[in-house]
Design a protein around this motif. Sequence first.
Motif, PDB file in Angstrom:
ATOM      1  N   GLN A 264       0.829  -1.204   0.000  1.00 49.36           N
ATOM      2  CA  GLN A 264       0.000   0.000   0.000  1.00 49.36           C
ATOM      3  C   GLN A 264       0.863   1.253   0.000  1.00 49.36           C
ATOM      4  O   GLN A 264       0.589   2.216  -0.727  1.00 49.36           O
ATOM      5  N   ARG A 265       1.912   1.242   0.816  1.00 53.65           N
ATOM      6  CA  ARG A 265       2.798   2.413   0.886  1.00 53.65           C
ATOM      7  C   ARG A 265       3.475   2.660  -0.468  1.00 53.65           C
ATOM      8  O   ARG A 265       3.629   3.811  -0.900  1.00 53.65           O
ATOM      9  N   LEU A 266       3.868   1.582  -1.140  1.00 53.57           N
ATOM     10  CA  LEU A 266       4.498   1.745  -2.457  1.00 53.57           C
ATOM     11  C   LEU A 266       3.480   2.277  -3.462  1.00 53.57           C
ATOM     12  O   LEU A 266       3.810   3.131  -4.301  1.00 53.57           O
ATOM     13  N   GLY A 267       2.245   1.797  -3.392  1.00 52.45           N
ATOM     14  CA  GLY A 267       1.211   2.307  -4.285  1.00 52.45           C
ATOM     15  C   GLY A 267       0.942   3.785  -4.059  1.00 52.45           C
ATOM     16  O   GLY A 267       0.727   4.549  -5.011  1.00 52.45           O
ATOM     17  N   ILE A 268       0.956   4.214  -2.811  1.00 58.46           N
ATOM     18  CA  ILE A 268       0.755   5.620  -2.492  1.00 58.46           C
ATOM     19  C   ILE A 268       1.943   6.451  -2.961  1.00 58.46           C
ATOM     20  O   ILE A 268       1.782   7.570  -3.464  1.00 58.46           O
ATOM     21  N   ALA A 269       3.151   5.899  -2.816  1.00 52.39           N
ATOM     22  CA  ALA A 269       4.341   6.588  -3.324  1.00 52.39           C
ATOM     23  C   ALA A 269       4.228   6.810  -4.829  1.00 52.39           C
ATOM     24  O   ALA A 269       4.560   7.886  -5.342  1.00 52.39           O
ATOM     25  N   SER A 270       3.723   5.806  -5.551  1.00 55.84           N
ATOM     26  CA  SER A 270       3.525   5.940  -6.997  1.00 55.84           C
ATOM     27  C   SER A 270       2.516   7.032  -7.305  1.00 55.84           C
ATOM     28  O   SER A 270       2.681   7.815  -8.248  1.00 55.84           O
ATOM     29  N   ALA A 271       1.442   7.073  -6.510  1.00 54.47           N
ATOM     30  CA  ALA A 271       0.399   8.074  -6.739  1.00 54.47           C
ATOM     31  C   ALA A 271       0.912   9.493  -6.520  1.00 54.47           C
ATOM     32  O   ALA A 271       0.471  10.430  -7.185  1.00 54.47           O
ATOM     33  N   LEU A 272       1.860   9.652  -5.587  1.00 50.29           N
ATOM     34  CA  LEU A 272       2.367  10.986  -5.251  1.00 50.29           C
ATOM     35  C   LEU A 272       3.602  11.372  -6.063  1.00 50.29           C
ATOM     36  O   LEU A 272       4.074  12.506  -5.956  1.00 50.29           O
ATOM     37  N   LEU A 273       4.092  10.458  -6.875  1.00 48.86           N
ATOM     38  CA  LEU A 273       5.372  10.659  -7.562  1.00 48.86           C
ATOM     39  C   LEU A 273       5.403  11.929  -8.404  1.00 48.86           C
ATOM     40  O   LEU A 273       6.389  12.665  -8.404  1.00 48.86           O
ATOM     41  N   GLY A 274       4.341  12.205  -9.121  1.00 48.31           N
ATOM     42  CA  GLY A 274       4.319  13.368 -10.004  1.00 48.31           C
ATOM     43  C   GLY A 274       3.917  14.657  -9.316  1.00 48.31           C
ATOM     44  O   GLY A 274       3.681  15.663  -9.992  1.00 48.31           O
ATOM     45  N   ASP A 275       3.819  14.639  -7.966  1.00 48.31           N
ATOM     46  CA  ASP A 275       3.384  15.810  -7.204  1.00 48.31           C
ATOM     47  C   ASP A 275       2.071  16.345  -7.773  1.00 48.31           C
ATOM     48  O   ASP A 275       1.946  17.534  -8.107  1.00 48.31           O
ATOM     49  N   PRO A 276       1.055  15.465  -7.899  1.00 51.59           N
ATOM     50  CA  PRO A 276      -0.149  15.809  -8.662  1.00 51.59           C
ATOM     51  C   PRO A 276      -1.074  16.773  -7.934  1.00 51.59           C
ATOM     52  O   PRO A 276      -1.107  16.839  -6.703  1.00 51.59           O
ATOM     53  N   ALA A 277      -1.879  17.494  -8.723  1.00 54.53           N
ATOM     54  CA  ALA A 277      -2.875  18.400  -8.172  1.00 54.53           C
ATOM     55  C   ALA A 277      -4.076  17.632  -7.644  1.00 54.53           C
ATOM     56  O   ALA A 277      -4.795  18.118  -6.772  1.00 54.53           O
ATOM     57  N   THR A 278      -4.297  16.424  -8.180  1.00 57.18           N
ATOM     58  CA  THR A 278      -5.429  15.591  -7.774  1.00 57.18           C
ATOM     59  C   THR A 278      -4.908  14.235  -7.326  1.00 57.18           C
ATOM     60  O   THR A 278      -4.111  13.608  -8.031  1.00 57.18           O
ATOM     61  N   VAL A 279      -5.352  13.778  -6.157  1.00 59.03           N
ATOM     62  CA  VAL A 279      -4.930  12.488  -5.615  1.00 59.03           C
ATOM     63  C   VAL A 279      -6.179  11.632  -5.401  1.00 59.03           C
ATOM     64  O   VAL A 279      -7.125  12.053  -4.742  1.00 59.03           O
ATOM     65  N   MET A 280      -6.162  10.423  -5.966  1.00 58.30           N
ATOM     66  CA  MET A 280      -7.313   9.527  -5.883  1.00 58.30           C
ATOM     67  C   MET A 280      -6.853   8.169  -5.358  1.00 58.30           C
ATOM     68  O   MET A 280      -6.029   7.498  -5.976  1.00 58.30           O
ATOM     69  N   LEU A 281      -7.366   7.772  -4.204  1.00 52.11           N
ATOM     70  CA  LEU A 281      -6.918   6.554  -3.537  1.00 52.11           C
ATOM     71  C   LEU A 281      -8.105   5.646  -3.248  1.00 52.11           C
ATOM     72  O   LEU A 281      -9.095   6.077  -2.657  1.00 52.11           O
ATOM     73  N   ASP A 282      -7.982   4.383  -3.641  1.00 55.79           N
ATOM     74  CA  ASP A 282      -9.032   3.387  -3.412  1.00 55.79           C
ATOM     75  C   ASP A 282      -8.619   2.507  -2.238  1.00 55.79           C
ATOM     76  O   ASP A 282      -7.646   1.763  -2.324  1.00 55.79           O
ATOM     77  N   GLU A 283      -9.332   2.595  -1.124  1.00 59.92           N
ATOM     78  CA  GLU A 283      -9.062   1.820   0.085  1.00 59.92           C
ATOM     79  C   GLU A 283      -7.589   1.927   0.518  1.00 59.92           C
ATOM     80  O   GLU A 283      -6.889   0.926   0.645  1.00 59.92           O
ATOM     81  N   PRO A 284      -7.095   3.128   0.780  1.00 57.54           N
ATOM     82  CA  PRO A 284      -5.660   3.292   1.051  1.00 57.54           C
ATOM     83  C   PRO A 284      -5.175   2.704   2.366  1.00 57.54           C
ATOM     84  O   PRO A 284      -3.972   2.488   2.524  1.00 57.54           O
ATOM     85  N   VAL A 285      -6.060   2.459   3.342  1.00 59.46           N
ATOM     86  CA  VAL A 285      -5.591   1.960   4.636  1.00 59.46           C
ATOM     87  C   VAL A 285      -5.594   0.438   4.728  1.00 59.46           C
ATOM     88  O   VAL A 285      -5.232  -0.119   5.769  1.00 59.46           O
ATOM     89  N   ASN A 286      -5.967  -0.254   3.662  1.00 61.01           N
ATOM     90  CA  ASN A 286      -5.949  -1.717   3.687  1.00 61.01           C
ATOM     91  C   ASN A 286      -4.564  -2.231   4.044  1.00 61.01           C
ATOM     92  O   ASN A 286      -3.572  -1.873   3.417  1.00 61.01           O
ATOM     93  N   GLY A 287      -4.494  -3.077   5.061  1.00 57.84           N
ATOM     94  CA  GLY A 287      -3.233  -3.718   5.417  1.00 57.84           C
ATOM     95  C   GLY A 287      -2.309  -2.880   6.271  1.00 57.84           C
ATOM     96  O   GLY A 287      -1.241  -3.356   6.656  1.00 57.84           O
TER      97      GLY A 287
END
Length: 319
Positions: free
Chosen positions: A134-157
């Motif tokens: 999950q942490r690696l997936g979130i790191a990928s989501a934040l990699l581009g320093d995006p204006a919009t962040v969309m997370l599906d069930e981020p606290v799983n595990g």
Amino acid sequence: MIEAHQLTKRYGEKTAVDGLDFTVRPGTVTGFLGPNGAGKSTTMRMIVGLDAPTSGSVRVNGRRYAEHAAPLQEVGALLEARSIHPGRSAFNHLMAQAHTHGIPRRRVEEVIELTGLQSVARKRAGAFSLGMGQRLGIASALLGDPATVMLDEPVNGLDPEGVLWIRNLLTSLAAEGRTVFVSSHLMSEVALVADHLIIVGRGRLLADTTVQDLVREAGGDAVKVASADPVRLRSALAGPGVEITGRAGSEELLVTGRTAREIGLTAAEHGIAVFELTPRTVSLEEAFMELTRDAVEYHGTTTANAAADAGTENPRSAA
């Protein structure tokens, strides 16, 4: 900003998403809620172009996802934490993504530190626990320093420390003016971080509201009061926007539209003895369950109910 207009997705005769209209605005955490099978994941997949709408449209920052020249800088998404090459290290996984968008190595190092992956950055991702994935997936989501962040069930595990970290991360991203869109089944967490809610059921929009308004509409501002003279108290409390219920002959009333303080003061002014004055607390989970009661696609039963449905008197005898 995410804008959906009459967004619809059909798979044969099955309508997974049915004419959704909603806007997810920057500077706030928006919770995306619904029972299993409500169409949340399908909606998120359409937002980032993984599924094509049957009709309608959805845009991120004014454009379809595919029209963005550098989509990782526009929207960072976590839809499936395990969508990584198991033989690649966390660092190399992020570097491969960075190379495709001209993102410098220092940003990879920043998101590794931000997500707490320093100690495992050079290890193969296939050996990660669910929480580390999950942490690696979130790191990928934040990699581009995006204006919009969309997370599906981020606290799983995630362990309690990880859940707290996610909570603080989401609120800090919104405080920076980003659009934050999060789906979760953990109502307690959504209640702590979300300012706004988009709630769907069977593919349709059920509510576009705030946590406070949803809870209030479910009776969250009601007060239970027991008094020596409920009939006279009911008359004293009556007024515009006030709803009072109670059984005939009972000392108890349930009052909506007046605070416990107001009720107590009114009772004192009229010389009415009060035995109990208890604000009724409705949780987000209770309000959600009430709202989606008729939109649940998959129902479970207790052992006793299953046995009764089978016509058995003793649940154990059916085994």
